[in-house]
Design a protein around this motif. Sequence first.
Motif, PDB file in Angstrom:
ATOM      1  N   HIS A  82       0.579  -1.642   0.203  1.00 13.35           N
ATOM      2  CA  HIS A  82       0.393   0.222  -0.173  1.00 13.35           C
ATOM      3  C   HIS A  82       1.109   0.756  -0.010  1.00 13.35           C
ATOM      4  CE1 HIS A  82      -1.371   3.172   2.892  1.00 13.35           C
ATOM      5  NE2 HIS A  82      -0.668   2.066   4.056  1.00 13.35           N
ATOM      6  N   THR A  83       2.468   1.746   0.831  1.00 21.60           N
ATOM      7  CA  THR A  83       3.226   2.804   0.386  1.00 21.60           C
ATOM      8  C   THR A  83       4.251   2.650  -0.409  1.00 21.60           C
ATOM      9  OG1 THR A  83       3.255   1.547   3.456  1.00 21.60           O
ATOM     10  CG2 THR A  83       5.293   3.259   1.755  1.00 21.60           C
ATOM     11  N   THR A  86       1.005   3.903  -3.006  1.00 22.71           N
ATOM     12  CA  THR A  86       0.941   5.380  -2.892  1.00 22.71           C
ATOM     13  C   THR A  86       1.546   6.539  -3.580  1.00 22.71           C
ATOM     14  OG1 THR A  86      -0.394   4.966  -0.344  1.00 22.71           O
ATOM     15  CG2 THR A  86       0.759   7.493  -0.946  1.00 22.71           C
ATOM     16  N   GLY A  94      -3.081   4.017  -2.874  1.00 20.48           N
ATOM     17  CA  GLY A  94      -2.329   3.189  -2.008  1.00 20.48           C
ATOM     18  C   GLY A  94      -3.185   3.268  -0.643  1.00 20.48           C
ATOM     19  N   SER A 385       2.965  -1.791  -9.301  1.00 18.77           N
ATOM     20  CA  SER A 385       3.897  -0.315  -7.732  1.00 18.77           C
ATOM     21  C   SER A 385       5.696  -0.952  -8.283  1.00 18.77           C
ATOM     22  CB  SER A 385       3.527  -0.735  -6.602  1.00 18.77           C
ATOM     23  OG  SER A 385       2.745  -0.782  -6.518  1.00 18.77           O
TER      24      SER A 385
END
Length: 473
Positions: A82-83, A86, A94, A385
């Motif tokens: 998630h980081t 983001t 995120g 990502s």
Amino acid sequence: MLDTNNTKENSLHRSMKSRHLFMISLGGVIGTGLFLSSGYTINQAGPIGTILAYLLGSVIVYLVMLCLGELTVKMPVTGSFHTYATKFIGPGTGFTMAWLYWLTWTVALGSEFTAAGLIMESWFPSISVSIWSAFFIILLFAINAFSVRFFAETEFWFSSIKVIAIILFILIGGLAIFGIIPMEGYNEAPLFSNLVHDGLFPNGFSAVFLTMLAVNFAFSGTELIGVASGETADPEKVIPKTIHTTLIRLIIFFIGSITVISALIPWKEAGVDQSPFVLVLNSMGVPYAGTIMNFVVLTAILSCANSGLYAATRMLWSLSNEKMISKSFSKVTKKGVPMNALFLTMLGGILSLISSIMPAQTVYIVLVSISGLAVVIVWMGIAASQFMFRRSYIKEGNDIKDLKFKTPFYPVVPIVTFILCFLSCVMVVFDPSQRVALFYTIPFVAFCYIFYYARKSMRKNKSLRKQGEVTES
């Protein structure tokens, strides 16, 4: 570098060793998806089709782990994917990934606690399911609340029981396949006749792909390596070692078990009403097979719930640490446990448990449908990502050789990973029993995005008003 905002009151402890991370990654994967749901997959896709589906699922998971490995070794932070989403995709993505992953696990808690209660009730019929479920809720809450190291040790032993049981099952099953151990209903060695008894694909080749979402969901939990990276000692050495053994572990435990099951029982007899493991052991005449496997399934359930509670709690901590939700959820105890996040996550588990035992189960069914797709969407986010990170890393003038862990064959691996995960989601459209998941997941994802940007807009307007008031004064 990512800003982890770690002060004394919200910093987590790097207390996990290599063996802990190894077993935690297994703990989230080996559960009812293998011990129970595999019977459904065999019944739908047939023996060979199921083996192919799980092999493809293993490859997808391994590709996801290769993408995650580069990110976690470079930036070992709790909250992980998630980081990264983001920073490299966008804060809205995120935010949505974190809540999807949190929801997946906190909803699963209710079903895991209920299943554990049902097993205990079969042994102690005078005590109700709800009492046993409440007992396990308190037990796992205490395990997670005590300390990170205590959680890791408990998960290590929970997972060890599962691993030993599966290895013994594969060995005993192998002896039965070659006639060394007699099987009920067979005058000679079964060998692999059941695998092709009704053809390679009795329900058609398309059934292999229609079961892919269920297969991928069964593999969910492997990505816990990323969630735990922020609390792992020496992540540069531990994480690559764990990732490189992922494919081997999945093939041994999943493919090995399913091959044994498919070879020893007719595919039409498999289902979810009884564990296929129990069916095999009963056919061999193993005494107390049901009791033995119920004990193993119980430890598997508790292990999954334990890992899930840990993962969901750390997601809340990460959201708070990134200032996306209230800062109170990033505060930790002296032993490094985010207690407020733990309380809220367990509350979600309790709500799921309540809804699962009430006559009106609509809300629970909706949540489970959402969580069915959530992990696959998270995997897509991990692949995206890594793709964006590598582009950014090169654009900033960095040398790829400086990366301690490199995703091989870039950009092919992240692109193929994203496409395969996306196709798993698309296949849901063609399965009436799973199609409803799309109708709940899509609005949920949209709500997360809308909520995030609406909240961001409100904060921006509030800040502008304050600046205007200061200017006027």
